[in-house]
Design a protein around this motif. Sequence first.
Motif, short mmCIF file in Angstrom:
data_model
loop_
_atom_site.label_atom_id
_atom_site.label_comp_id
_atom_site.label_asym_id
_atom_site.label_seq_id
_atom_site.Cartn_x
_atom_site.Cartn_y
_atom_site.Cartn_z
N LEU A 195 4.31 3.78 -9.85
CA LEU A 195 4.67 2.36 -9.86
C LEU A 195 6.12 2.14 -9.44
N LYS A 196 6.95 3.16 -9.54
CA LYS A 196 8.34 3.03 -9.09
C LYS A 196 8.46 3.19 -7.57
N LYS A 197 7.38 3.63 -6.93
CA LYS A 197 7.44 3.95 -5.51
C LYS A 197 6.65 3.00 -4.63
N VAL A 198 5.80 2.15 -5.23
CA VAL A 198 5.01 1.20 -4.44
C VAL A 198 5.75 -0.12 -4.32
N LYS A 199 5.41 -0.88 -3.26
CA LYS A 199 6.09 -2.16 -3.01
C LYS A 199 5.07 -3.26 -2.74
N LYS A 200 5.36 -4.44 -3.29
CA LYS A 200 4.50 -5.59 -3.05
C LYS A 200 4.73 -6.15 -1.65
N GLN A 201 3.64 -6.47 -0.97
CA GLN A 201 3.71 -7.09 0.34
C GLN A 201 3.46 -8.59 0.21
N LYS A 202 3.83 -9.33 1.22
CA LYS A 202 3.66 -10.78 1.16
C LYS A 202 2.18 -11.17 1.13
N LYS A 203 1.37 -10.43 1.87
CA LYS A 203 -0.06 -10.75 1.95
C LYS A 203 -0.88 -9.66 1.29
N GLN A 204 -1.78 -10.04 0.38
CA GLN A 204 -2.65 -9.08 -0.30
C GLN A 204 -3.94 -8.85 0.48
N HIS A 205 -4.48 -7.63 0.36
CA HIS A 205 -5.82 -7.36 0.85
C HIS A 205 -6.81 -8.00 -0.12
N ALA A 206 -7.93 -8.49 0.38
CA ALA A 206 -8.94 -9.08 -0.50
C ALA A 206 -9.72 -7.98 -1.22
N VAL A 207 -10.46 -7.17 -0.46
CA VAL A 207 -11.26 -6.08 -1.02
C VAL A 207 -10.99 -4.82 -0.20
N VAL A 208 -10.74 -3.71 -0.90
CA VAL A 208 -10.46 -2.46 -0.19
C VAL A 208 -11.26 -1.32 -0.79
N PHE A 209 -11.44 -0.30 0.04
CA PHE A 209 -11.97 0.98 -0.42
C PHE A 209 -11.19 2.08 0.28
N VAL A 210 -10.76 3.07 -0.48
CA VAL A 210 -10.11 4.26 0.08
C VAL A 210 -10.81 5.48 -0.51
N GLY A 211 -11.37 6.32 0.35
CA GLY A 211 -12.07 7.48 -0.19
C GLY A 211 -12.77 8.30 0.88
N GLY A 212 -13.53 9.28 0.42
CA GLY A 212 -14.19 10.21 1.33
C GLY A 212 -15.59 9.75 1.71
N PHE A 213 -15.99 10.17 2.89
CA PHE A 213 -17.34 9.93 3.39
C PHE A 213 -17.95 11.29 3.71
N THR A 214 -18.83 11.74 2.81
CA THR A 214 -19.47 13.05 2.97
C THR A 214 -20.95 12.91 2.69
N THR A 215 -21.68 14.01 2.84
CA THR A 215 -23.12 13.99 2.57
C THR A 215 -23.41 13.77 1.09
N ALA A 216 -22.42 13.93 0.24
CA ALA A 216 -22.61 13.65 -1.19
C ALA A 216 -22.59 12.15 -1.48
N HIS A 217 -22.29 11.33 -0.46
CA HIS A 217 -22.14 9.88 -0.66
C HIS A 217 -23.15 9.07 0.15
N LEU A 218 -24.23 9.68 0.61
CA LEU A 218 -25.13 9.00 1.53
C LEU A 218 -25.75 7.74 0.93
#
Length: 391
Positions: A195-218
């Motif tokens: 939290l000491k290293k992140v910064k607020k931007q003027k515009k927020q993302h509405a919905v996001v996903f960050v992650g892996g796409f593998t055969t375990a996620h089909l």
Amino acid sequence: MKIITVHTYYKPFLDSFYGRRDDRRLDYGKTRNALLKRQFGIGDAYSYNLRRMGHDAIDLIMNDTVLIRLWLRRNWESDLLKIADRLPNFLYRKVITRTNWLKYGLPMVAEEVRLQKPDIVLVRNVKLFPPEWIRKIKQATRIGVVGQIAYSFDKFAWLREYDLVISSLPNLVRYMEKRGIRARYMAHAFYKRILKKVKKQKKQHAVVFVGGFTTAHLDEIRVMEEIVRKVPMKIWGYGVKKLLPSTSPLMKYYQGEAWGLRMFNIYHNAKIVFNRHGDVAPVKKIYANNHRLFEATGAGAMLLTDAKDNLKEFFRVGREAVTYKDADDAVRKINYFLSHEGERKKIAKAGQIRTLKDHTYERRMEEFERIIRSTLMKDSQTKHRGRDYHH
């Protein structure tokens, strides 16, 4: 206690970190610390909090070919490396390649353990350590070797070589115990120093996903494809271009890869973080168990996650996090909370408060210490009466 944690990092992250740097001019310690500060995976969350508790904690990144070369140069005399130092950087990187690093990584870990003589070695990627290497490492420790696993693995017999295995999946703990593997439960967490290293931007993302796409996620990928046909979702991740066809509706929203601090900044500037779990054989996927649960809430976004049996152990569902049952349910809730900003903010704030109170690596390392003291240290004190391990 002196504790060595052995990490592995994804190749794309390492490639992006090193870029065009001249490997020959790098220092092992400074480079390793710079990597840890990027907060890939758990970063230095374990070692930082263990040191705060009074322990000596060391991080090893065993699959980083640049660090392996720097470690070899520092610790072993090698005519090959002396010759390589005189080569152009692009040729220098071929001395230890991405395909043969294990040949050097395993001996590096074993030798560093021999030199450091730690109480505990914590292996975070058990797939890479054949039994003979665990036995070798174990001989150089004062207390033992601990493995960590929460993923599909076809060689569970290997785990019997460990003195203890910890997992964030309670059903995987039970699975291992039934097969004679000593196992304990420890959930994932959030590293609050982020939290000491992140910064607020003027515009927020509405919905996001960050992650892996593998055969375990089909199955989960199909759910995501249904969702983005109705509501937009910005997507970052690895394995996308390799796994998804160009016709997948997810490709329209794909933003590239995001690692470490960049990922946390995305979460910090998102209204809703979408979460889903993959298939973890040999146990059923009925448990909430990934880093994203705590990374998203800790960073201050509202978590929208697939409903799981144990989620109530982490959050008050509907107050600190929101669940969905299927794609249609996810779409309804995304639309609702994007149009009811007050309710969304209230849940996001409550989720962050809960995570910062109960689900930090500070708390998890306290749990880890208790687990070690109640299991391995009892074993060790039985074998070595009179020796002091409380340092």
